[in-house]
Design an enzyme around this catalytic site. Structure first.
Site, PDB file in Angstrom:
ATOM      1  N   ARG A 116      18.351   9.019  14.486  1.00 38.38           N
ATOM      2  CA  ARG A 116      17.379   9.200  14.146  1.00 38.38           C
ATOM      3  C   ARG A 116      16.515   9.764  14.047  1.00 38.38           C
ATOM      4  O   ARG A 116      15.062   9.195  14.059  1.00 38.38           O
ATOM      5  CB  ARG A 116      16.863   7.352  14.772  1.00 38.38           C
ATOM      6  CG  ARG A 116      17.838   6.530  13.868  1.00 38.38           C
ATOM      7  CD  ARG A 116      18.228   6.098  12.543  1.00 38.38           C
ATOM      8  NE  ARG A 116      19.561   5.546  12.337  1.00 38.38           N
ATOM      9  CZ  ARG A 116      20.175   4.706  11.528  1.00 38.38           C
ATOM     10  NH1 ARG A 116      18.854   5.241  10.241  1.00 38.38           N
ATOM     11  NH2 ARG A 116      21.072   3.888  11.144  1.00 38.38           N
ATOM     12  N   ARG A 150      23.296  -0.930  12.846  1.00 39.74           N
ATOM     13  CA  ARG A 150      24.601  -0.284  11.994  1.00 39.74           C
ATOM     14  C   ARG A 150      24.860   0.567  12.988  1.00 39.74           C
ATOM     15  O   ARG A 150      26.323   1.077  13.820  1.00 39.74           O
ATOM     16  CB  ARG A 150      23.926   0.851  11.229  1.00 39.74           C
ATOM     17  CG  ARG A 150      23.636   0.067  10.056  1.00 39.74           C
ATOM     18  CD  ARG A 150      23.673   1.404   8.954  1.00 39.74           C
ATOM     19  NE  ARG A 150      22.498   0.742   8.024  1.00 39.74           N
ATOM     20  CZ  ARG A 150      22.063   1.532   6.893  1.00 39.74           C
ATOM     21  NH1 ARG A 150      21.536   2.695   7.013  1.00 39.74           N
ATOM     22  NH2 ARG A 150      21.257   0.839   6.119  1.00 39.74           N
ATOM     23  N   HIS A 151      24.283   0.926  13.782  1.00 37.77           N
ATOM     24  CA  HIS A 151      25.231   1.325  15.761  1.00 37.77           C
ATOM     25  C   HIS A 151      25.147   0.379  16.734  1.00 37.77           C
ATOM     26  O   HIS A 151      25.512   0.198  17.315  1.00 37.77           O
ATOM     27  CB  HIS A 151      23.674   2.009  16.467  1.00 37.77           C
ATOM     28  CG  HIS A 151      22.735   2.878  15.896  1.00 37.77           C
ATOM     29  ND1 HIS A 151      23.804   3.713  15.557  1.00 37.77           N
ATOM     30  CD2 HIS A 151      21.235   3.309  14.648  1.00 37.77           C
ATOM     31  CE1 HIS A 151      22.839   4.803  14.755  1.00 37.77           C
ATOM     32  NE2 HIS A 151      21.620   4.286  14.243  1.00 37.77           N
ATOM     33  N   ARG A 152      27.432   0.008  16.738  1.00 35.90           N
ATOM     34  CA  ARG A 152      27.814  -0.982  16.936  1.00 35.90           C
ATOM     35  C   ARG A 152      28.166  -0.553  17.965  1.00 35.90           C
ATOM     36  O   ARG A 152      28.683  -1.585  18.516  1.00 35.90           O
ATOM     37  CB  ARG A 152      28.884  -1.584  15.968  1.00 35.90           C
ATOM     38  CG  ARG A 152      28.603  -1.629  15.140  1.00 35.90           C
ATOM     39  CD  ARG A 152      29.774  -1.658  13.902  1.00 35.90           C
ATOM     40  NE  ARG A 152      29.859  -0.797  13.595  1.00 35.90           N
ATOM     41  CZ  ARG A 152      30.142  -0.269  12.052  1.00 35.90           C
ATOM     42  NH1 ARG A 152      29.175  -0.577  11.789  1.00 35.90           N
ATOM     43  NH2 ARG A 152      30.457   0.975  11.774  1.00 35.90           N
ATOM     44  N   LEU A 174      18.787  -0.055  12.531  1.00 38.09           N
ATOM     45  CA  LEU A 174      19.849  -0.404  14.021  1.00 38.09           C
ATOM     46  C   LEU A 174      20.547  -1.024  14.457  1.00 38.09           C
ATOM     47  O   LEU A 174      21.590  -0.427  15.195  1.00 38.09           O
ATOM     48  CB  LEU A 174      18.412  -0.976  14.399  1.00 38.09           C
ATOM     49  CG  LEU A 174      18.006  -0.745  16.529  1.00 38.09           C
ATOM     50  CD1 LEU A 174      18.175   0.883  16.706  1.00 38.09           C
ATOM     51  CD2 LEU A 174      16.747  -1.440  16.406  1.00 38.09           C
ATOM     52  N   ARG A 212      16.106 -18.331  11.895  1.00 39.35           N
ATOM     53  CA  ARG A 212      16.565 -20.091  11.821  1.00 39.35           C
ATOM     54  C   ARG A 212      15.843 -21.212  12.527  1.00 39.35           C
ATOM     55  O   ARG A 212      15.620 -22.090  13.025  1.00 39.35           O
ATOM     56  CB  ARG A 212      17.682 -20.546  12.494  1.00 39.35           C
ATOM     57  CG  ARG A 212      18.998 -19.533  11.689  1.00 39.35           C
ATOM     58  CD  ARG A 212      20.174 -20.140  11.733  1.00 39.35           C
ATOM     59  NE  ARG A 212      20.415 -21.009  11.520  1.00 39.35           N
ATOM     60  CZ  ARG A 212      22.256 -22.597  11.709  1.00 39.35           C
ATOM     61  NH1 ARG A 212      22.650 -21.698  12.687  1.00 39.35           N
ATOM     62  NH2 ARG A 212      21.735 -22.936  11.398  1.00 39.35           N
ATOM     63  N   SER A 271      15.475 -15.031  15.996  1.00 33.53           N
ATOM     64  CA  SER A 271      16.143 -15.967  15.246  1.00 33.53           C
ATOM     65  C   SER A 271      14.710 -16.573  13.883  1.00 33.53           C
ATOM     66  O   SER A 271      13.981 -17.234  14.671  1.00 33.53           O
ATOM     67  CB  SER A 271      16.870 -17.001  16.135  1.00 33.53           C
ATOM     68  OG  SER A 271      17.302 -17.335  14.829  1.00 33.53           O
ATOM     69  N   ARG A 309      25.091   7.260  26.355  1.00 27.67           N
ATOM     70  CA  ARG A 309      25.833   8.105  25.601  1.00 27.67           C
ATOM     71  C   ARG A 309      25.880   7.281  24.459  1.00 27.67           C
ATOM     72  O   ARG A 309      25.935   7.931  22.966  1.00 27.67           O
ATOM     73  CB  ARG A 309      27.635   8.212  25.212  1.00 27.67           C
ATOM     74  CG  ARG A 309      28.691   9.029  24.564  1.00 27.67           C
ATOM     75  CD  ARG A 309      29.587   8.698  24.614  1.00 27.67           C
ATOM     76  NE  ARG A 309      30.734   9.610  24.220  1.00 27.67           N
ATOM     77  CZ  ARG A 309      31.992  10.372  24.690  1.00 27.67           C
ATOM     78  NH1 ARG A 309      33.009   9.625  25.394  1.00 27.67           N
ATOM     79  NH2 ARG A 309      31.937  11.217  23.165  1.00 27.67           N
TER      80      ARG A 309
END
Length: 226
Positions: free
Chosen positions: A189, A92-94, A90, A104, A102, A180
């Site tokens: 996808r 990767r869709h910048r 997911l 962490r 998180s 868009r």
């Protein structure tokens, strides 16, 4: 997996006065897109009967590929119970924005079952997955406690212990994009060759977007698995 709308674009009175048709119930997002298109040509009087209605106007926009007018409307969603594997695809869709739970600060809760595995009737599959998750969780707990006892801070211990967690570790996130951007994500996808988990997410996103802006996604259809 659950998808919940958090926010979406609202049309101002300027938009409603200029482009809203009194006999139609077009959504705010669709009207904003039409407004953006009409300002390019100052075509407020709607000279072409074929594109006078919002649905026809945006159909023409989509056919011509003038998708820039869809960049002025946004939607944000809470996405719950997806795998870290899906998250990797997911993000990767910048063109979209993401805020992710998180590892962490938050301990792992559970694992997500991939759709292909979920439809299998062999009970051994569930047993393997459960045992795999239990083993990973036990290893995580041991590493975390060991590191805490060794003097590391909580977030340091969690980030290091998380290295043994599998890709099916469940997570929650918030994702937002303009229309868009959402269309670009859906075009990739919803493809039948896409990972089935992220395709299921795309189907649920499309259902939400059809409610928010049906005319802006009117050309997107679902294909059935062969």
């Amino acid at each position: 997996m659950r998808v919940t709308l958090l926010s979406s674009s609202r049309a101002s009175n300027e938009v409603l006065v200029r482009v809203a048709h009194p006999d139609e119930r077009d959504t705010d997002a669709d009207l904003i897109a039409e407004y953006a298109g009409r300002i390019c040509y100052q075509s407020w009087h709607k000279p072409n009967p074929a594109t006078r209605r919002n649905t026809d106007y945006l159909a023409n926009i989509l056919e011509q590929g003038h998708h820039s007018v869809l960049e002025h409307t946004h939607a944000a969603f809470l996405i719950e119970g997806v795998s870290r594997h899906l998250l990797g695809e997911l993000t990767r869709h910048r063109h979209a924005g993401f805020s992710v739970e998180s590892l962490r600060y938050c301990p792992p809760r559970d694992y997500t079952l991939h759709p292909t595995l979920a439809e299998q009737e062999n009970p051994m599959i569930r047993r393997v997955l459960q045992e795999s998750w239990r083993t990973a969780s036990d290893h995580y707990d041991w590493l975390y406690k060991y590191l805490i006892a060794s003097g590391y801070k909580i977030k340091e211990a969690r980030e290091a212990a998380a290295q043994v967690l599998p890709l099916n570790t469940s997570t929650d996130l918030v994702a937002s994009a303009n229309f868009r951007g959402w269309r670009d994500l859906l075009s990739k996808r919803l493809d039948l060759t896409a990972n089935r988990e992220i395709r299921r997410l795309a189907e649920r996103l499309l259902a939400e977007l059809r409610t928010l802006a049906p005319n802006s996604v009117q050309d997107i259809t679902l294909k059935e698995q062969a």
